[in-house]
Write an enzyme that holds these catalytic residues in place. Structure first.
Site, PDB file in Angstrom:
ATOM      1  N   LYS A  35       0.841  -1.215   0.000  1.00 39.03           N
ATOM      2  CA  LYS A  35       0.000   0.000   0.000  1.00 39.03           C
ATOM      3  C   LYS A  35       0.869   1.255   0.000  1.00 39.03           C
ATOM      4  O   LYS A  35       2.062   1.198   0.325  1.00 39.03           O
ATOM      5  CB  LYS A  35      -0.892  -0.011   1.239  1.00 39.03           C
ATOM      6  CG  LYS A  35      -0.111  -0.074   2.547  1.00 39.03           C
ATOM      7  CD  LYS A  35      -1.017  -0.372   3.727  1.00 39.03           C
ATOM      8  CE  LYS A  35      -0.175  -0.543   4.984  1.00 39.03           C
ATOM      9  NZ  LYS A  35      -1.003  -0.838   6.156  1.00 39.03           N
ATOM     10  N   ARG A 133     -10.712  -0.251  15.249  1.00 39.29           N
ATOM     11  CA  ARG A 133     -10.710   0.569  14.038  1.00 39.29           C
ATOM     12  C   ARG A 133     -11.670  -0.135  13.088  1.00 39.29           C
ATOM     13  O   ARG A 133     -12.857  -0.161  13.350  1.00 39.29           O
ATOM     14  CB  ARG A 133      -9.260   0.667  13.512  1.00 39.29           C
ATOM     15  CG  ARG A 133      -9.026   1.786  12.551  1.00 39.29           C
ATOM     16  CD  ARG A 133      -7.563   1.873  12.120  1.00 39.29           C
ATOM     17  NE  ARG A 133      -7.070   0.641  11.516  1.00 39.29           N
ATOM     18  CZ  ARG A 133      -5.825   0.468  11.053  1.00 39.29           C
ATOM     19  NH1 ARG A 133      -4.939   1.443  11.143  1.00 39.29           N
ATOM     20  NH2 ARG A 133      -5.462  -0.674  10.499  1.00 39.29           N
ATOM     21  N   HIS A 165      -6.031  -7.304  13.003  1.00 38.09           N
ATOM     22  CA  HIS A 165      -4.835  -6.446  12.985  1.00 38.09           C
ATOM     23  C   HIS A 165      -4.497  -6.064  14.426  1.00 38.09           C
ATOM     24  O   HIS A 165      -5.387  -5.735  15.206  1.00 38.09           O
ATOM     25  CB  HIS A 165      -5.137  -5.200  12.139  1.00 38.09           C
ATOM     26  CG  HIS A 165      -3.935  -4.403  11.770  1.00 38.09           C
ATOM     27  ND1 HIS A 165      -2.846  -4.936  11.116  1.00 38.09           N
ATOM     28  CD2 HIS A 165      -3.639  -3.086  11.962  1.00 38.09           C
ATOM     29  CE1 HIS A 165      -1.944  -3.975  10.910  1.00 38.09           C
ATOM     30  NE2 HIS A 165      -2.406  -2.849  11.419  1.00 38.09           N
ATOM     31  N   ARG A 221       1.557 -10.711   7.159  1.00 38.51           N
ATOM     32  CA  ARG A 221       1.372  -9.542   6.291  1.00 38.51           C
ATOM     33  C   ARG A 221       2.403  -8.453   6.584  1.00 38.51           C
ATOM     34  O   ARG A 221       2.049  -7.371   7.044  1.00 38.51           O
ATOM     35  CB  ARG A 221      -0.031  -8.941   6.498  1.00 38.51           C
ATOM     36  CG  ARG A 221      -1.198  -9.885   6.297  1.00 38.51           C
ATOM     37  CD  ARG A 221      -2.527  -9.099   6.298  1.00 38.51           C
ATOM     38  NE  ARG A 221      -2.674  -8.257   7.466  1.00 38.51           N
ATOM     39  CZ  ARG A 221      -3.425  -8.554   8.541  1.00 38.51           C
ATOM     40  NH1 ARG A 221      -4.129  -9.666   8.579  1.00 38.51           N
ATOM     41  NH2 ARG A 221      -3.480  -7.723   9.558  1.00 38.51           N
ATOM     42  N   TYR A 264      14.780  30.830   5.695  1.00 36.79           N
ATOM     43  CA  TYR A 264      13.651  31.546   6.303  1.00 36.79           C
ATOM     44  C   TYR A 264      13.797  31.665   7.811  1.00 36.79           C
ATOM     45  O   TYR A 264      14.107  30.689   8.495  1.00 36.79           O
ATOM     46  CB  TYR A 264      12.341  30.797   6.026  1.00 36.79           C
ATOM     47  CG  TYR A 264      11.864  30.881   4.597  1.00 36.79           C
ATOM     48  CD1 TYR A 264      11.569  32.095   4.003  1.00 36.79           C
ATOM     49  CD2 TYR A 264      11.686  29.722   3.862  1.00 36.79           C
ATOM     50  CE1 TYR A 264      11.105  32.154   2.692  1.00 36.79           C
ATOM     51  CE2 TYR A 264      11.222  29.772   2.559  1.00 36.79           C
ATOM     52  CZ  TYR A 264      10.936  30.992   1.980  1.00 36.79           C
ATOM     53  OH  TYR A 264      10.484  31.038   0.694  1.00 36.79           O
ATOM     54  N   CYS A 311      13.022  24.440   3.327  1.00 36.36           N
ATOM     55  CA  CYS A 311      12.068  25.184   2.501  1.00 36.36           C
ATOM     56  C   CYS A 311      11.254  24.198   1.657  1.00 36.36           C
ATOM     57  O   CYS A 311      11.441  22.992   1.753  1.00 36.36           O
ATOM     58  CB  CYS A 311      12.812  26.147   1.579  1.00 36.36           C
ATOM     59  SG  CYS A 311      13.987  27.203   2.445  1.00 36.36           S
ATOM     60  N   MET A 312      10.374  24.710   0.833  1.00 29.78           N
ATOM     61  CA  MET A 312       9.521  23.821   0.044  1.00 29.78           C
ATOM     62  C   MET A 312      10.338  22.974  -0.937  1.00 29.78           C
ATOM     63  O   MET A 312      10.052  21.788  -1.129  1.00 29.78           O
ATOM     64  CB  MET A 312       8.485  24.627  -0.738  1.00 29.78           C
ATOM     65  CG  MET A 312       7.473  23.750  -1.462  1.00 29.78           C
ATOM     66  SD  MET A 312       6.289  24.695  -2.412  1.00 29.78           S
ATOM     67  CE  MET A 312       5.375  25.542  -1.140  1.00 29.78           C
ATOM     68  N   ASP A 313      11.381  23.587  -1.519  1.00 31.82           N
ATOM     69  CA  ASP A 313      12.092  22.915  -2.609  1.00 31.82           C
ATOM     70  C   ASP A 313      13.566  22.701  -2.336  1.00 31.82           C
ATOM     71  O   ASP A 313      14.274  22.161  -3.181  1.00 31.82           O
ATOM     72  CB  ASP A 313      11.971  23.770  -3.883  1.00 31.82           C
ATOM     73  CG  ASP A 313      10.537  24.222  -4.097  1.00 31.82           C
ATOM     74  OD1 ASP A 313       9.689  23.335  -4.275  1.00 31.82           O
ATOM     75  OD2 ASP A 313      10.272  25.428  -4.034  1.00 31.82           O
TER      76      ASP A 313
HETATM   77  C1  LIG Z   1      -0.223  -1.876   6.668  1.00 37.30           C
HETATM   78  C2  LIG Z   1      -0.779  -3.142   7.122  1.00 37.30           C
HETATM   79  C3  LIG Z   1       0.061  -4.185   7.511  1.00 37.30           C
HETATM   80  C4  LIG Z   1       1.564  -4.054   7.573  1.00 37.30           C
HETATM   81  O1  LIG Z   1       1.949  -3.383   8.747  1.00 37.30           O
HETATM   82  P1  LIG Z   1       3.517  -3.247   9.074  1.00 37.30           P
HETATM   83  O2  LIG Z   1       3.539  -2.744  10.461  1.00 37.30           O
HETATM   84  O3  LIG Z   1       4.044  -2.245   8.102  1.00 37.30           O
HETATM   85  O4  LIG Z   1       4.119  -4.562   8.892  1.00 37.30           O
HETATM   86  C5  LIG Z   1      -0.530  -5.383   7.840  1.00 37.30           C
HETATM   87  N1  LIG Z   1      -1.860  -5.546   7.818  1.00 37.30           N
HETATM   88  C6  LIG Z   1      -2.693  -4.553   7.449  1.00 37.30           C
HETATM   89  C7  LIG Z   1      -4.162  -4.789   7.449  1.00 37.30           C
HETATM   90  C8  LIG Z   1      -2.193  -3.324   7.108  1.00 37.30           C
HETATM   91  O5  LIG Z   1      -3.035  -2.346   6.763  1.00 37.30           O
END
Ligand SMILES: *Cc1c(COP(=O)(O)O)cnc(C)c1O
Length: 374
Positions: A35, A133, A165, A221, A264, A311-313
């Site tokens: 992601k 969540r 999770h 995961r 700045y 700064c921004m850039d």
């Molecule tokens: C992002 C995410 C993970 C991975 O988490 P890490 O801490 O980066 O390993 C696992 N499961 C779900 C549902 C996530 O959204």
């Protein structure tokens, strides 16, 4: 073409990190979480490297990310972890994307999408075991399981997974970890008793995959560990290799006298006559502005603290009497093997987590994949 700044991504490191995670997973499958542009490393490229390293699933947060993988020709099992109303679920079903379902309203949308697509949707039921969540708990869990099994009996969905999770897996020993594991086991058992036949049960993020063998179940995961950053800084690196090196070419280098205010707000003043270099990346590229006068970079073989405000850039570094030429490479962060800071070091200095450091590097910074086979 030479570019003023780039994020170099070591795809071999991603493959090796997945290899290490696979070894630790002892037979559980690995879903590489890609992601948010693979935590800033580049969605499609990082996904390819993770698959080459032995991942057998990909995980994303949003449906659009999964569709991008499909458009790029990636056909491996891919799970969307977050469900929001009104997404093109029929397209997801048609393109063989697995969906996480944590509420009955979402199940209803997916059922309608499956009917439109003319094929079964593959879903993973999301249990809220204590993260508080997404996902269902208590009576909502029972209702969700019941509705999902009815939709399975009607042929609209196939309930392939159950997932949850952790809230505190990065704090080994935190009492919520055992509580969540217990709740997960119970909730999965309830669903199985009601008739669910799960292909995969999964709850482990990177921290759990590396520190909690009993959380592996059928699949882990890992996200941050895929990219070589530790999920539990106080336990060290686990042998992971950071994949991203952020570099920029010094632009202007000039000599200024003592007592000059820099950038700045003049929050930095030269103590003596000094050579200053301008580094052409800023908060518009994801360099944290609150890293002003705080974060270090490697320039001319030595660590230098950002002088004055980001700064921004661009930002400025003070080289003292050392020299640097316009075009010389400045390393902002990387694996650390050349003396540069790591993303973890930047995160520690800023009071945040390494995830935020790599993920926030913006689209204006091209990703480069040195050594990638064409
Ligand atoms: C992002 C995410 C993970 C991975 O988490 P890490 O801490 O980066 O390993 C696992 N499961 C779900 C549902 C996530 O959204």
């Amino acid at each position: 073409m030479r570019v003023p700044a780039e994020a170099r991504v070591d795809l071999g490191a991603i493959g090796d990190n997945i290899g290490l995670l696979r070894e630790r997973a002892r037979g559980a499958e690995v879903m590489a979480m890609v992601k948010a542009e693979a935590y800033g490393h580049g969605l499609v490229e990082a996904a390819g490297a993770a698959l080459a390293g032995g991942a057998s699933w990909l995980g994303v947060a949003k449906l659009a990310e999964a569709l991008r993988l499909r458009d790029a020709g990636v056909t491996v099992r891919t799970l969307v972890c977050i469900g929001v109303p009104g997404e093109p679920y029929a397209e997801a079903v048609a393109k063989d994307v697995d969906l996480t379902v944590g509420a009955v309203w979402l199940l209803d949308e997916v059922v309608r999408a499956a009917e439109r697509a003319g094929r079964q949707a593959r879903i993973h039921l999301k249990a809220d075991t204590g993260m508080t969540r997404g996902g269902a708990s208590g009576a909502d869990w029972e209702a969700l399981v019941d509705a999902a099994l009815k939709a399975e009996a009607a042929g609209q969905v196939r309930v392939v997974g159950v997932m949850s999770h952790f809230a505190c897996a990065d704090e080994p020993g935190h009492p919520s970890i055992a509580a969540q594991l217990g709740a997960f086991t119970e909730m999965a058992a309830h669903a199985e008793k009601a008739g669910a036949r799960f292909e995969v049960r999964h709850i482990a993020n990177s921290a759990a995959a590396l520190t909690l063998p009993e959380a592996r179940f059928d699949l882990v995961r890992p996200g941050i560990a895929t990219y070589g950053l530790t999920p539990v800084p106080r336990l060290g690196t686990f042998g992971l290799r950071p994949a991203m090196t952020l570099v920029a070419d010094a632009a202007l280098v000039k000599r200024v006298p003592a007592g000059r205010g820099v950038s700045y707000g003049h929050t930095y003043t030269t103590r003596a006559a000094a050579n200053l270099a301008v580094v052409p990346v800023g908060y518009g590229d994801g360099i944290p502005r609150n890293g002003s006068n705080l974060l270090e970079v490697l320039a001319g073989g030595r660590r230098r603290t950002i002088a004055g405000r980001v700064c921004m850039d661009q930002f400025v570094i003070d080289l003292g009497d050392d020299r640097l030429a316009a075009g010389d490479e400045v390393i902002l962060f990387g694996p650390g093997d050349r003396g540069e800071p790591t993303a973890q070091e930047w995160a520690d200095a800023l009071g945040t987590i390494s995830y935020e450091i790599v993920t926030r590097i913006g689209s204006r910074v091209p990703r480069a994949y040195p050594g990638r086979a064409l």
